[in-house]
Motif scaffolding. Structure first.
Motif, PDB file in Angstrom:
ATOM      1  N   GLY A  35     -20.448 -63.482  39.683  1.00  0.00           N
ATOM      2  CA  GLY A  35     -20.937 -63.496  38.313  1.00  0.00           C
ATOM      3  C   GLY A  35     -19.983 -62.961  37.278  1.00  0.00           C
ATOM      4  N   PHE A  36     -18.686 -62.927  37.595  1.00  0.00           N
ATOM      5  CA  PHE A  36     -17.696 -62.342  36.696  1.00  0.00           C
ATOM      6  C   PHE A  36     -16.928 -63.427  35.939  1.00  0.00           C
ATOM      7  N   ALA A  37     -17.441 -64.649  35.917  1.00  0.00           N
ATOM      8  CA  ALA A  37     -16.675 -65.809  35.462  1.00  0.00           C
ATOM      9  C   ALA A  37     -16.042 -65.676  34.087  1.00  0.00           C
ATOM     10  N   PRO A  38     -16.741 -65.223  33.027  1.00  0.00           N
ATOM     11  CA  PRO A  38     -16.100 -65.183  31.713  1.00  0.00           C
ATOM     12  C   PRO A  38     -14.837 -64.347  31.651  1.00  0.00           C
ATOM     13  N   ALA A  39     -14.757 -63.301  32.471  1.00  0.00           N
ATOM     14  CA  ALA A  39     -13.560 -62.464  32.449  1.00  0.00           C
ATOM     15  C   ALA A  39     -12.324 -63.232  32.899  1.00  0.00           C
ATOM     16  N   PHE A  40     -12.526 -64.243  33.742  1.00  0.00           N
ATOM     17  CA  PHE A  40     -11.399 -64.980  34.281  1.00  0.00           C
ATOM     18  C   PHE A  40     -10.873 -66.035  33.322  1.00  0.00           C
ATOM     19  N   ASP A  41     -11.518 -66.198  32.181  1.00  0.00           N
ATOM     20  CA  ASP A  41     -11.026 -67.133  31.175  1.00  0.00           C
ATOM     21  C   ASP A  41      -9.949 -66.517  30.303  1.00  0.00           C
ATOM     22  N   SER A  42      -9.705 -65.246  30.474  1.00  0.00           N
ATOM     23  CA  SER A  42      -8.673 -64.592  29.670  1.00  0.00           C
ATOM     24  C   SER A  42      -7.298 -65.008  30.167  1.00  0.00           C
ATOM     25  N   SER A  43      -6.288 -64.621  29.429  1.00  0.00           N
ATOM     26  CA  SER A  43      -4.916 -64.972  29.796  1.00  0.00           C
ATOM     27  C   SER A  43      -4.338 -64.022  30.824  1.00  0.00           C
ATOM     28  N   ASP A  44      -5.105 -62.984  31.187  1.00  0.00           N
ATOM     29  CA  ASP A  44      -4.591 -61.989  32.134  1.00  0.00           C
ATOM     30  C   ASP A  44      -4.506 -62.561  33.542  1.00  0.00           C
ATOM     31  N   ASN A  45      -3.596 -61.999  34.331  1.00  0.00           N
ATOM     32  CA  ASN A  45      -3.524 -62.288  35.754  1.00  0.00           C
ATOM     33  C   ASN A  45      -4.183 -61.142  36.508  1.00  0.00           C
ATOM     34  N   PHE A  46      -4.660 -61.437  37.713  1.00  0.00           N
ATOM     35  CA  PHE A  46      -5.422 -60.454  38.467  1.00  0.00           C
ATOM     36  C   PHE A  46      -4.756 -60.199  39.811  1.00  0.00           C
ATOM     37  N   ASN A  47      -4.408 -58.939  40.044  1.00  0.00           N
ATOM     38  CA  ASN A  47      -3.843 -58.540  41.328  1.00  0.00           C
ATOM     39  C   ASN A  47      -4.984 -58.075  42.217  1.00  0.00           C
ATOM     40  N   THR A  48      -5.398 -58.945  43.132  1.00  0.00           N
ATOM     41  CA  THR A  48      -6.580 -58.689  43.960  1.00  0.00           C
ATOM     42  C   THR A  48      -6.225 -58.889  45.437  1.00  0.00           C
ATOM     43  N   PRO A  49      -5.449 -57.983  46.018  1.00  0.00           N
ATOM     44  CA  PRO A  49      -4.960 -58.185  47.387  1.00  0.00           C
ATOM     45  C   PRO A  49      -6.040 -58.186  48.455  1.00  0.00           C
ATOM     46  N   GLN A  50      -7.255 -57.640  48.151  1.00  0.00           N
ATOM     47  CA  GLN A  50      -8.320 -57.591  49.156  1.00  0.00           C
ATOM     48  C   GLN A  50      -9.433 -58.607  48.895  1.00  0.00           C
ATOM     49  N   LEU A  51      -9.314 -59.393  47.831  1.00  0.00           N
ATOM     50  CA  LEU A  51     -10.383 -60.302  47.441  1.00  0.00           C
ATOM     51  C   LEU A  51     -10.591 -61.397  48.471  1.00  0.00           C
ATOM     52  N   ARG A  52     -11.854 -61.576  48.897  1.00  0.00           N
ATOM     53  CA  ARG A  52     -12.212 -62.607  49.871  1.00  0.00           C
ATOM     54  C   ARG A  52     -13.204 -63.629  49.311  1.00  0.00           C
ATOM     55  N   THR A  53     -14.078 -63.209  48.401  1.00  0.00           N
ATOM     56  CA  THR A  53     -15.101 -64.104  47.852  1.00  0.00           C
ATOM     57  C   THR A  53     -15.104 -64.007  46.337  1.00  0.00           C
ATOM     58  N   LEU A  54     -15.098 -65.179  45.679  1.00  0.00           N
ATOM     59  CA  LEU A  54     -15.103 -65.251  44.223  1.00  0.00           C
ATOM     60  C   LEU A  54     -16.145 -66.292  43.814  1.00  0.00           C
ATOM     61  N   ASP A  55     -17.181 -65.841  43.093  1.00  0.00           N
ATOM     62  CA  ASP A  55     -18.316 -66.722  42.823  1.00  0.00           C
ATOM     63  C   ASP A  55     -18.951 -66.364  41.472  1.00  0.00           C
ATOM     64  N   PRO A  56     -18.750 -67.206  40.438  1.00  0.00           N
ATOM     65  CA  PRO A  56     -17.916 -68.401  40.412  1.00  0.00           C
ATOM     66  C   PRO A  56     -16.677 -68.177  39.546  1.00  0.00           C
ATOM     67  N   ILE A  57     -15.851 -69.227  39.433  1.00  0.00           N
ATOM     68  CA  ILE A  57     -14.865 -69.335  38.368  1.00  0.00           C
ATOM     69  C   ILE A  57     -15.158 -70.636  37.639  1.00  0.00           C
ATOM     70  N   TRP A  58     -14.641 -70.759  36.410  1.00  0.00           N
ATOM     71  CA  TRP A  58     -14.993 -71.935  35.619  1.00  0.00           C
ATOM     72  C   TRP A  58     -14.289 -73.184  36.091  1.00  0.00           C
TER      73      TRP A  58
END
Length: 361
Positions: free
Chosen positions: A150-173
């Motif tokens: 449920g974090f989708a709007p944050a991923f519309d920014s121009s920032d990059n995300f360093n997420t070395p442990q990330l396994r599940t992402l729900d959703p992205i746009w």
């Protein structure tokens, strides 16, 4: 012993309280973990009334900090109970947040030590306005994100995300958002739409390691590029399927083999009779075992699916499973037998209806 029984009968709450305080810390920690695990998937940090917000001290793990000093100390020394969190962003009708609530979120995250985090955002689009401080605090923990929902709007920014442990992402746009993630362990993603320019996409490690992909909507044409973008894809779940007639495929410069795909879910489609055949034509599915269909199982649908699987290269599918029907009583079984020419079994909601007869030894 007599004195203990007598005390228990006359002052039961005092005795029970004393007995709880005698529990070893490890036992009390295990009880706390069970209480959190038996609750919602993610414990909520906030509670809401019509126009107010408060800390959710009525539920674990915050509840444990309000019982007594001993429980608070044990709770704060048990980082596992703080490693999952649901953050409901206040709607516009709620009064602006005070510093207490941002401090509470920082406190919660600090108690989880350095454990991987599961974060569930619950909000509507309007509630993202005015809550930038809460989002900033959560984004400061990207290195510990493991499951993010449920974090989708944050991923519309121009920032990059360093997420070395990330396994599940729900959703992205959209698919292009994936290129913003340094996520070598990412294996499960839900994408709201897939209408960006696939030809210009440069897949990164996050794309290459994804095993499970769910799409709200995409086109038949773009599915032809998935083997290049997601070479390790094991399950593909499509909920809305369309044709993009103005989209030209570069057939000579992409792979035609889904080497790892084991399960595919396809929806009902409004399109030409060969819509499903367009998905399978020219592709190889050596590992495909299960085709789940969110469609009816009448004669036209069965004929279309049979034709589609017949044109799929190296396809030895085990089961075609229809999920639109409530039970096998809704189906005309003789119609389904046509599918046994391209599949070993036909099922309804996981229950086998007809099965190909085995040949002799």
């Amino acid at each position: 012993m007599h004195s203990f029984i007598e005390t228990s009968l006359t002052r039961p709450w005092t005795t029970c309280s004393a007995m709880i305080h005698r529990l070893p810390v490890e036992i009390l920690q295990a009880i706390f973990l069970l209480a959190v695990d038996n609750g919602p998937d993610c414990p909520s940090i906030f509670s809401y009334e019509a126009t107010t917000i408060s800390a959710n001290f009525a539920s674990p793990p915050l509840l444990f900090t309000r019982v007594c000093h001993h429980w608070r100390d044990v709770a704060r020394s048990t980082p596992e109970i703080w490693s999952r969190i649901e953050v409901k962003l206040p709607p516009v009708s709620v009064k602006p947040l005070t510093p207490f609530f941002t401090s509470l979120l920082q406190f919660w995250l600090a108690q989880s030590d350095n454990l991987p985090l599961t974060i569930h955002m619950a909000s509507n689009y309007s509630s993202w306005d005015g809550n930038s401080r809460l989002l900033e605090i959560l984004c400061n923990e990207t290195r510990r994100w493991e499951t993010v929902i449920g974090f989708a709007p944050a991923f519309d920014s121009s920032d990059n995300f360093n997420t070395p442990q990330l396994r599940t992402l729900d959703p992205i746009w959209d698919l292009s958002n994936l290129t913003k993630f340094n996520a070598p362990k990412l294996c499960r993603v839900r994408i709201c739409s897939l209408y960006d320019n696939i030809l210009s996409l440069r897949p990164n490690a996050a794309c290459g390691n994804i095993r499970h992909l769910c799409l709200h909507q995409t086109s038949v044409n773009r599915i032809h590029y998935f083997p290049d973008i997601f070479p390790r894809l094991e399950t593909l779940d499509v909920r809305l399927l369309q044709i993009a007639p103005d989209y030209v495929l570069d057939m000579e410069n992409h792979s035609d083999t889904y080497s790892c795909l084991e399960s595919m879910t396809l929806p009902f489609v409004h399109g030409p009779p060969d819509m499903y055949a367009m998905i399978f034509r020219g592709h190889h599915f050596p590992a495909l075992q299960e085709l789940i269909l969110l469609v009816g199982a009448g004669k036209p649908e069965v004929e279309m699916i049979t034709e589609a699987l017949a044109v799929a290269g190296s396809c030895n599918i085990r089961v075609v499973d229809f999920w639109l029907h409530k039970s096998r009583m809704d189906l005309y079984v003789p119609t389904l037998k046509q599918l046994l020419s391209v599949a070993q079994e036909v099922a309804v909601r996981g229950e086998v209806v007809v099965r190909r007869e085995q040949s002799g030894p």
